[in-house]
Design a protein around this motif. Sequence first.
Motif, mmCIF file in Angstrom:
data_model
loop_
_atom_site.group_PDB
_atom_site.id
_atom_site.type_symbol
_atom_site.label_atom_id
_atom_site.label_comp_id
_atom_site.label_asym_id
_atom_site.label_seq_id
_atom_site.Cartn_x
_atom_site.Cartn_y
_atom_site.Cartn_z
ATOM 1 N N LEU A 32 2.021 -0.606 7.330
ATOM 2 C CA LEU A 32 1.240 -1.829 7.506
ATOM 3 C C LEU A 32 -0.251 -1.544 7.349
ATOM 4 O O LEU A 32 -0.996 -2.320 6.747
ATOM 5 C CB LEU A 32 1.515 -2.407 8.894
ATOM 6 C CG LEU A 32 0.799 -3.711 9.243
ATOM 7 C CD1 LEU A 32 1.284 -4.835 8.368
ATOM 8 C CD2 LEU A 32 1.006 -4.055 10.707
ATOM 9 N N GLU A 33 -0.690 -0.373 7.841
ATOM 10 C CA GLU A 33 -2.120 -0.058 7.871
ATOM 11 C C GLU A 33 -2.712 0.064 6.468
ATOM 12 O O GLU A 33 -3.923 -0.053 6.292
ATOM 13 C CB GLU A 33 -2.364 1.256 8.635
ATOM 14 C CG GLU A 33 -2.067 1.188 10.122
ATOM 15 C CD GLU A 33 -0.566 1.137 10.411
ATOM 16 O OE1 GLU A 33 0.212 1.770 9.672
ATOM 17 O OE2 GLU A 33 -0.175 0.428 11.364
ATOM 18 N N LEU A 38 -2.110 -1.866 3.902
ATOM 19 C CA LEU A 38 -2.201 -3.137 3.188
ATOM 20 C C LEU A 38 -3.552 -3.792 3.431
ATOM 21 O O LEU A 38 -4.150 -3.640 4.494
ATOM 22 C CB LEU A 38 -1.061 -4.069 3.614
ATOM 23 C CG LEU A 38 0.316 -3.527 3.237
ATOM 24 C CD1 LEU A 38 1.415 -4.370 3.854
ATOM 25 C CD2 LEU A 38 0.466 -3.442 1.722
ATOM 26 N N ARG A 39 -4.034 -4.535 2.403
ATOM 27 C CA ARG A 39 -5.406 -5.016 2.428
ATOM 28 C C ARG A 39 -5.561 -6.452 2.916
ATOM 29 O O ARG A 39 -6.422 -6.750 3.719
ATOM 30 C CB ARG A 39 -6.002 -4.904 1.020
ATOM 31 C CG ARG A 39 -6.101 -3.480 0.519
ATOM 32 C CD ARG A 39 -6.230 -3.416 -0.989
ATOM 33 N NE ARG A 39 -6.155 -2.036 -1.452
ATOM 34 C CZ ARG A 39 -5.017 -1.341 -1.557
ATOM 35 N NH1 ARG A 39 -3.861 -1.898 -1.224
ATOM 36 N NH2 ARG A 39 -5.015 -0.101 -1.972
ATOM 37 N N PRO A 44 -4.726 -10.102 4.690
ATOM 38 C CA PRO A 44 -3.992 -10.589 5.870
ATOM 39 C C PRO A 44 -2.654 -11.233 5.511
ATOM 40 O O PRO A 44 -1.687 -11.111 6.254
ATOM 41 C CB PRO A 44 -4.935 -11.632 6.471
ATOM 42 C CG PRO A 44 -6.281 -11.298 5.955
ATOM 43 C CD PRO A 44 -6.091 -10.630 4.635
ATOM 44 N N THR A 50 -0.657 -10.414 2.939
ATOM 45 C CA THR A 50 0.283 -9.339 2.631
ATOM 46 C C THR A 50 0.805 -8.725 3.916
ATOM 47 O O THR A 50 1.991 -8.422 4.048
ATOM 48 C CB THR A 50 -0.395 -8.261 1.781
ATOM 49 O OG1 THR A 50 -1.213 -8.893 0.807
ATOM 50 C CG2 THR A 50 0.614 -7.392 1.082
ATOM 51 N N ARG A 51 -0.101 -8.573 4.878
ATOM 52 C CA ARG A 51 0.335 -8.017 6.164
ATOM 53 C C ARG A 51 1.319 -8.948 6.862
ATOM 54 O O ARG A 51 2.296 -8.504 7.463
ATOM 55 C CB ARG A 51 -0.885 -7.791 7.056
ATOM 56 C CG ARG A 51 -1.746 -6.660 6.539
ATOM 57 C CD ARG A 51 -2.580 -6.065 7.640
ATOM 58 N NE ARG A 51 -3.178 -4.820 7.177
ATOM 59 C CZ ARG A 51 -3.693 -3.902 7.975
ATOM 60 N NH1 ARG A 51 -3.720 -4.101 9.277
ATOM 61 N NH2 ARG A 51 -4.209 -2.807 7.472
ATOM 62 N N TRP A 67 4.650 -8.558 5.283
ATOM 63 C CA TRP A 67 5.265 -7.298 5.706
ATOM 64 C C TRP A 67 5.887 -7.452 7.095
ATOM 65 O O TRP A 67 6.995 -7.017 7.347
ATOM 66 C CB TRP A 67 4.176 -6.214 5.720
ATOM 67 C CG TRP A 67 4.694 -4.806 5.819
ATOM 68 C CD1 TRP A 67 5.032 -3.991 4.793
ATOM 69 C CD2 TRP A 67 4.928 -4.066 7.018
ATOM 70 N NE1 TRP A 67 5.462 -2.781 5.256
ATOM 71 C CE2 TRP A 67 5.400 -2.796 6.622
ATOM 72 C CE3 TRP A 67 4.779 -4.327 8.377
ATOM 73 C CZ2 TRP A 67 5.727 -1.802 7.539
ATOM 74 C CZ3 TRP A 67 5.106 -3.341 9.293
ATOM 75 C CH2 TRP A 67 5.586 -2.092 8.872
ATOM 76 N N GLN A 68 5.155 -8.111 7.966
ATOM 77 C CA GLN A 68 5.650 -8.257 9.341
ATOM 78 C C GLN A 68 6.789 -9.255 9.451
ATOM 79 O O GLN A 68 7.484 -9.289 10.454
ATOM 80 C CB GLN A 68 4.502 -8.681 10.254
ATOM 81 C CG GLN A 68 3.559 -7.522 10.506
ATOM 82 C CD GLN A 68 2.357 -7.950 11.310
ATOM 83 O OE1 GLN A 68 1.720 -8.953 10.998
ATOM 84 N NE2 GLN A 68 2.028 -7.203 12.338
ATOM 85 N N GLU A 91 -8.303 -6.139 5.705
ATOM 86 C CA GLU A 91 -7.844 -5.388 6.863
ATOM 87 C C GLU A 91 -8.080 -3.891 6.690
ATOM 88 O O GLU A 91 -8.151 -3.154 7.651
ATOM 89 C CB GLU A 91 -6.342 -5.625 7.051
ATOM 90 C CG GLU A 91 -5.963 -7.094 7.197
ATOM 91 C CD GLU A 91 -5.942 -7.529 8.650
ATOM 92 O OE1 GLU A 91 -6.320 -6.708 9.499
ATOM 93 O OE2 GLU A 91 -5.562 -8.670 8.917
ATOM 94 N N ARG A 92 -8.148 -3.450 5.428
ATOM 95 C CA ARG A 92 -8.231 -2.011 5.201
ATOM 96 C C ARG A 92 -9.593 -1.677 4.618
ATOM 97 O O ARG A 92 -10.132 -2.428 3.804
ATOM 98 C CB ARG A 92 -7.146 -1.606 4.210
ATOM 99 C CG ARG A 92 -7.224 -0.169 3.758
ATOM 100 C CD ARG A 92 -6.123 0.112 2.751
ATOM 101 N NE ARG A 92 -6.357 1.420 2.128
ATOM 102 C CZ ARG A 92 -5.501 1.997 1.317
ATOM 103 N NH1 ARG A 92 -4.357 1.415 1.021
ATOM 104 N NH2 ARG A 92 -5.774 3.170 0.787
#
Lengths: 275, 305, 199
Positions: B230-231, B233-234, B236, B238-239, B242-243, B300-301
């Motif tokens: 998760l960390e 991914l760029r 929000p 996409t995150r 993923w979640q 996020e990244r």
Amino acid sequence: MDRLLNQRQRALLLSAFAALALLAVTVAGFLLSDAAMVTDFSRKNLAPCLAYPFGTDWMGRDMLARTLTGLSLSIRIGVLTAAVSAVVALAVGTAAATLGRRVDAVLSWCIDLVMGIPHILLVILISLAFGKGFVGVVAGVALSHWTSLARLLRGEVLQLRSAPYVLTAEKLGRTRLQVARDHLLPHLLPQFLTGLILLFPHAILHEASVTFLGFGLSSEQPAIGVILSESMSYLTTGKWWLAFFPGLMLVATVALFALLGDRLRRILDPATIHQ
Amino acid sequence: MTPLLSVEHLSISFTQYDRGTRRRILPAIRDLDLTIDRGQVAAVVGSSGSGKSLLAHGILGILPYNAHMEGTITYDGAPLTPKRAAALRGREIVLVPQSVGYLDPLMKVGPQVGRDKTAVRAVLDRYGLGPETEGLYPFQLSGGMARRVLISTAVAASPALVIADEPTPGLDARAAGRILGHFRELADAGTGVLLITHDLELALTIADKVAVFYAGETVEEAPAGDFDRLEDLRHPYTRALWQALPQHGFRPIPGTQPYPGALPEGCPFAPRCPKCTSECGGDVPYRPLDGGFVRCLHPERGNAS
Amino acid sequence: MILEARDLTFRYHPKGPAVIGRVDLTLKSGERLGLTGPSGRGKTTLCRLLAGYDRPDAGEVLLDGRPLSTYRGYCPVQMVWQHPELVVDPLRTLGATLAEGWAVEERVLAGLHIEPGWLTRYPSELSGGELQRFCVARALGPATRFLLCDELSAMLDLITQAQIWSFLLEEAERRDLGLLIVSHSSPLLERLCTRTQAL
């Protein structure tokens, strides 16, 4: 895309114009029906001029009045026969699709049979059987033109009945009547209306043809078919206007109806709906 | 090395009738950027009905009459004009379509794959389809066979770029895995593969990189490996994707993708985004970040540059 | 309540091969049964039989011991299809489509993230994910006891999938519904089901 009006607006405008023109001819013919019968030998065989734009015939009758009256009669017969035909088509098509396999087989066979006989021949036969005249023509045209629309509607209903959204509605406890009202009717209506309007030109042409051939309306009535048939004997003597203007107007009327139907079809057809 | 295909600022809109005679323009794709190299599988992942299939049709130059396309598509170093696309499609650039509906239902499989009998035999053989397949009509094929026939038809011409539009729906996991494996083989032999799908999990099994498509825009392009954690991914969104995976918590974020006719100003994800600020209502550029791309002011990244 | 399939056989043509051959299945209220199997094994056909869309050639479908075909009106066994765009009438607004099932509660609309503005729209104006929310809401009438989910989320994006399922699980729990879940995705079935059966 840069045009002033988009396709749909132009179609609407054109349809409105066509409908208005047809309505005007119908009403004008109705009002002129007396004038069409007036004979006046002091003005016989006049070529088209300002007073008589379509000329006059060998009995001095005004050809403009006669043409309009004839067209008006044709349109009224066309509307009547197309409506009867379309209703027959709706009844037969829906019955074939819903009343089981046997009824379907019989009705489909009837459709094939009627389709297999040349139109004009069938119209003449039915018209003769009904004693010619107004009744004969209406029966002849109405009873011979329903087949292709019936077949179309049959296919449509068959397809709709097995459509997942119709099946689901039944599972949700909707009654047959509700399903027919909510799901079948709205889908059939566009097909039905387009079919109805496209029947007009056929009906009008066939009415004129059988009358021309002497199996339709009686010769006292100023029908287009009668006018054209009578004018045949005068054509060789150079009185071209007797056939030219009535013929032209007939073609124009038929073309207007065809245009109306075609525009409607293009608006309703999913393949061209967004043009 | 120049990429095989590069798509920049692609937008595709539709002119449609509203109720009555009013017309409106629907932007299905607003800003799509993507590059594909030879030997690479690039996946475009977006929800179904979001207009991503139009990307395939746009590249091939087979959009419907009421569509309008803008932006630049470069193929093999030169602009892909409609004329060039018409000349290349079916030869160098091929489409593996969604369903058997694209096959001619009245023609046997063999002649549809190609004219040269030995070549047809070879290509069908490669996908495990026996000689009897050539004599079948499309309706006689099972789901998995049909998919393999579609691939055979596409690659019979030895193309340089294969575009696969949702090649696996309706197939079970094993059959889908096998079909995707064929695309991986093609890429390993040097072909560029563009995979368009709604299924992130399946895309990740073969893709080298993934472009995430949201409300008409590519919001992130990331190497497939970034989806392991998760960390890495760029964006929000996409995150959030993923979640929402069943194996990663199955946690949905609220809200829905905006409708193409009713997009907010600026970032389309802003109304659902936990990191949204007032700046997100303005212009949000697509920019490179840590080996990928992102369209976000507060990724996020990494540190926003 | 209990939904049973006994020895079901079904063929599309009287002389054709059996799509479903002698299948038995039992689903109780409150259960979530996952149905797996390779494509072409008749999972969708089984759902159609269980929901009463088709009649089996042999065997029977029983709801609490009574043949399902004898239930009139709103069917207690409802099905949600893989392709929502086929199950909504393209000429009706989604509000009208929704009202066909029951007067859908506000709670359900909120739980499925259905926006009020969508109710006046036509199916062609919404995406598959949005339509599927309507299909789920429509199938959840008060008389529904069993819900058959045929690849309900196979065509949806991950977030929509998670949204719909988290609502459905909660609702099934609350109302003691029995769910039959067909899916190709084993992580999904692991998440959702109390047990699985292979076809």
